[in-house]
Design a protein around this motif. Structure first.
Motif, PDB file in Angstrom:
ATOM      1  N   VAL A  25       0.797  -1.183   0.066  1.00 33.15           N
ATOM      2  CA  VAL A  25      -0.042  -0.087   0.074  1.00 33.15           C
ATOM      3  C   VAL A  25       1.037   1.434  -0.089  1.00 33.15           C
ATOM      4  N   SER A  26       0.332   2.250  -0.220  1.00 40.94           N
ATOM      5  CA  SER A  26       0.912   3.632  -0.509  1.00 40.94           C
ATOM      6  C   SER A  26       1.151   4.285   1.213  1.00 40.94           C
ATOM      7  N   ARG A  55       7.283  -0.527   6.576  1.00 43.31           N
ATOM      8  CA  ARG A  55       6.532  -0.709   7.922  1.00 43.31           C
ATOM      9  C   ARG A  55       5.154  -1.603   7.791  1.00 43.31           C
ATOM     10  N   VAL A  56       4.810  -2.377   8.642  1.00 41.44           N
ATOM     11  CA  VAL A  56       3.871  -3.456   8.225  1.00 41.44           C
ATOM     12  C   VAL A  56       2.805  -3.585   9.385  1.00 41.44           C
ATOM     13  N   LEU A  69       1.857  -3.566   3.618  1.00 41.01           N
ATOM     14  CA  LEU A  69       3.306  -3.314   3.609  1.00 41.01           C
ATOM     15  C   LEU A  69       3.406  -1.782   2.962  1.00 41.01           C
ATOM     16  N   GLU A  70       3.918  -0.930   3.946  1.00 43.37           N
ATOM     17  CA  GLU A  70       4.238   0.555   3.339  1.00 43.37           C
ATOM     18  C   GLU A  70       5.509   0.593   3.308  1.00 43.37           C
ATOM     19  N   PRO A  71       6.048   1.051   2.099  1.00 42.47           N
ATOM     20  CA  PRO A  71       7.525   1.314   1.771  1.00 42.47           C
ATOM     21  C   PRO A  71       8.172   2.258   2.716  1.00 42.47           C
ATOM     22  N   LEU A  72       9.223   2.126   3.259  1.00 39.63           N
ATOM     23  CA  LEU A  72       9.977   3.205   3.935  1.00 39.63           C
ATOM     24  C   LEU A  72      10.536   4.228   3.077  1.00 39.63           C
ATOM     25  N   GLY A  73      10.762   3.923   1.733  1.00 38.93           N
ATOM     26  CA  GLY A  73      11.107   4.836   0.862  1.00 38.93           C
ATOM     27  C   GLY A  73      11.130   4.307  -0.644  1.00 38.93           C
ATOM     28  N   PRO A  74      11.383   5.306  -1.543  1.00 40.50           N
ATOM     29  CA  PRO A  74      11.182   4.806  -2.974  1.00 40.50           C
ATOM     30  C   PRO A  74      12.002   3.602  -3.838  1.00 40.50           C
ATOM     31  N   ASP A  75      13.305   3.753  -2.927  1.00 39.39           N
ATOM     32  CA  ASP A  75      14.215   2.755  -3.371  1.00 39.39           C
ATOM     33  C   ASP A  75      14.081   1.443  -2.763  1.00 39.39           C
ATOM     34  N   THR A  76      13.327   0.959  -1.999  1.00 40.40           N
ATOM     35  CA  THR A  76      12.933  -0.439  -1.210  1.00 40.40           C
ATOM     36  C   THR A  76      12.174  -1.140  -2.396  1.00 40.40           C
TER      37      THR A  76
END
Ligand code: CO
Length: 146
Positions: A25-26, A55-56, A69-76
Motif C-alpha cells: 500500500v502507499s 512498515r508492516v 506493507l508500506e514502503p519506507l522509501g522509493p528505493d526499497t
C-alpha cells in the motif's frame, strides 16, 4: 537461535501453513481505514522492519494474517513495486519449520530464489523469498517464526 526438533513439536508451525498474505500500500493509515474500520479486522501490531524496508500492519484473519506493507522509501523493494504496479497483492507467505533445510532442498532442485540465505523479517522471523518464475507467477515468502 536454538535448534528445534521439528518432527515432534506441538507448535502450530507445520510446513505448508499459510502464514500471511501481504498487500503493498502507499499509505498504511489510509489502508487501515478499510481493513480495520470498514472491514472490522483486528489490528495486531504495526512494526517497522528496516531490513525489508517496510512498515508492516499485521491484521488478524483467524488462522492466518493479512500484512499491509508500506514502503519506507522509493528505493526499497516495495517502494519500487508500488511505483511500477501500484498498490496490490505483493506476496504470500508459507510457514516452514526448518528454513535452512528447505532452502537447501530448493537449491538442489535449481529453484530460482531471490534470497539464497535467510533474512530477518517481521517479528524476528527468518524469511526468504522464492522467485515468481518458480511459483506460478506469485512472489512467495518462506518464514520460520522465531
Ligand atoms: Co511477508
Amino acid at each position: 537461535m536454538t535448534e528445534q526438533n521439528n518432527k515432534s513439536t506441538s507448535q502450530p508451525n507445520q510446513d505448508g501453513r499459510l502464514d500471511h498474505v501481504a498487500i503493498a500500500v502507499s499509505n498504511l493509515e489510509e489502508a487501515l481505514i478499510f481493513y480495520q474500520e470498514s472491514l472490522g479486522l483486528t489490528l495486531l501490531e504495526i512494526e517497522v522492519v528496516e531490513e525489508q524496508g517496510v512498515r508492516v500492519a499485521k491484521l488478524d484473519t483467524g488462522n492466518t494474517h493479512i500484512e499491509l506493507l508500506e514502503p519506507l522509501g522509493p528505493d526499497t523493494p516495495v517502494g519500487k513495486f508500488v511505483a511500477q504496479k501500484g498498490p496490490g497483492l505483493h506476496h504470500i507467505c508459507i510457514g516452514v519449520t526448518a528454513i535452512g533445510e528447505r532452502l537447501q532442498c530448493l537449491k538442489e532442485r535449481n529453484t530460482r530464489l531471490i534470497n539464497e540465505d535467510p533474512k530477518i523479517g517481521a517479528g524476528g522471523a527468518q524469511i526468504a523469498f522464492v522467485h515468481p518464475k518458480a511459483t506460478g507467477g506469485v512472489l512467495l515468502e518462506l518464514s520460520q517464526p522465531r
